[in-house]
Structure formats: C-alpha cells, structure tokens
Design a protein around this motif. Sequence first.
Motif, PDB file in Angstrom:
ATOM      1  N   THR A  59       0.937  -1.189   0.003  1.00 36.87           N
ATOM      2  CA  THR A  59       0.039   0.083  -0.076  1.00 36.87           C
ATOM      3  C   THR A  59       0.711   1.314  -0.017  1.00 36.87           C
ATOM      4  O   THR A  59       1.606   1.405   0.878  1.00 36.87           O
ATOM      5  N   LEU A  62      -0.516   6.651  -2.527  1.00 39.36           N
ATOM      6  CA  LEU A  62      -1.400   6.872  -3.877  1.00 39.36           C
ATOM      7  C   LEU A  62      -2.262   5.599  -4.176  1.00 39.36           C
ATOM      8  O   LEU A  62      -2.838   5.517  -5.254  1.00 39.36           O
ATOM      9  N   GLY A  63      -2.018   4.523  -3.825  1.00 37.50           N
ATOM     10  CA  GLY A  63      -2.684   3.338  -4.291  1.00 37.50           C
ATOM     11  C   GLY A  63      -2.157   1.928  -3.883  1.00 37.50           C
ATOM     12  O   GLY A  63      -1.328   1.789  -2.534  1.00 37.50           O
ATOM     13  N   LYS A  64      -2.082   0.894  -4.594  1.00 34.86           N
ATOM     14  CA  LYS A  64      -1.531  -0.445  -4.338  1.00 34.86           C
ATOM     15  C   LYS A  64      -0.538  -0.732  -5.425  1.00 34.86           C
ATOM     16  O   LYS A  64      -0.542  -0.441  -6.872  1.00 34.86           O
ATOM     17  N   SER A  65       0.491  -1.443  -4.940  1.00 39.10           N
ATOM     18  CA  SER A  65       1.518  -1.901  -5.650  1.00 39.10           C
ATOM     19  C   SER A  65       1.891  -3.220  -5.592  1.00 39.10           C
ATOM     20  O   SER A  65       2.029  -3.973  -4.525  1.00 39.10           O
TER      21      SER A  65
END
Length: 219
Positions: A59, A62-65
């Motif tokens: 997490t 700015l988002g998920k990786s």
Amino acid sequence: MHIHNLSQEDSILNSFISEIRDVNIQTDRMRFRRNIERIGEVLCYEMSKTLDFKPKTITTPLGKSETKLINEDIVLCSILRAGVPLHNGLLNYFDEAENAFISAYRHHKENPETFEIIVEYLACPSLEGKTLILADPMLATGQSMVATFEALKPFGTPKSIHLVSVIGAQDGVDFVNNHFGKDTHLWIATVDKSLSKEGYIVPGLGDAGDLAFGKKLQH
C-alpha cells in the motif's frame, strides 16, 4: 555443485577485487573491510536471483503496488574473524536473516606445511528447513568450509546451501565440490590457479583477517 564465478564476466566487481589485492591500497584497513563488504553485497545480489519469491501487495500513499519478495528463511553463518566484513555485506542485503558465527582456524603442528582445522566456538539457530549461507572470504584448501559445515550438522538439515567466498584457489573449489551435494551453490568473486606449499592462495591477497583487523599473536 553449481559454481558461480563472477570474474568470468567483467563488472565493477573487478575494481573491488583489484583494491583488496593491491599492496599499496590494502594497508588501509577501513578501505579493505569496506571492499570486502561491497564484494559481499555484489555476490548477495547475484545470489538473490536464484531464491524463491512470493507475490505481495504494497500500500502506497496513492494506491496499491504489486511486487515479489524473497520467500526464504535465511541463516547467515560466517567464519571468524576474517568473515566479519563479508558477513556485514551479506547482512546489508539479507537484513532479516538469522545469524550464526563459528571460530575455525588452522592449527599447525611441527611441520608448517600440514595443519588441522580447529573449531572452538559456535553460535547458531536452528537450520532445519532453512536456507544456509556459509561465508568465508578465502577459499584456499576448502577444509575450513567443510569443517564448519560438519560442525553445523547438529543444528538441523537446511533446505538449501549457498557457499560465499571472495577469492578461492582452484584446489579449494574442487575440494568443496567433492564434499557438498550437487544442489549446493558456490558464489565466488574470483578463482586463482594455485596454492603455496603452506596452503595459501597465490597470488591471493595475503591474510584477510590481518588486513581487516591487524596482525594477531601466534600461539
């Protein structure tokens, strides 16, 4: 045994090896230790490509990786005292690894050309089902590496074994090749052709422990 001799391809590793060999540079103990450490980091990076990985979601703000992380329980074992800078280099990359240390040295009898390996101190976690990385900067005759592994056997059976050295002699490489299983990996920065009659690598670099930490009294 799978032998990974990194000197077979040109890389920045050549610079570190040349400096630890150079009599005009190796007298700087701090630089010598750091170069051994850097060589350990390079060997560790190359080794990591062969290990098991598992996917993980990270997490970010700015988002998920999505990525893959090492899925191994690693134990780093180094032979004191010369192995300490190399151990630090490995630990810089495998920073969550467990650690083991062993004291193994050559005991010369009346004839300086013959010796036995004496193991006096050992601290080790369980090795059962884990990935064992056994590090010794100088792989001369190979006897220290084999004696160390024999001393570790009561601590369990590793899932896999990786040997790590900075400089080896071909005799030492052949010796460990004959004493470790076919699935063992040897990661080594460079291999020299010969040993002196006393069992030291030629051209090698001298005594790695003395260069890293100062000369010791003989007893």
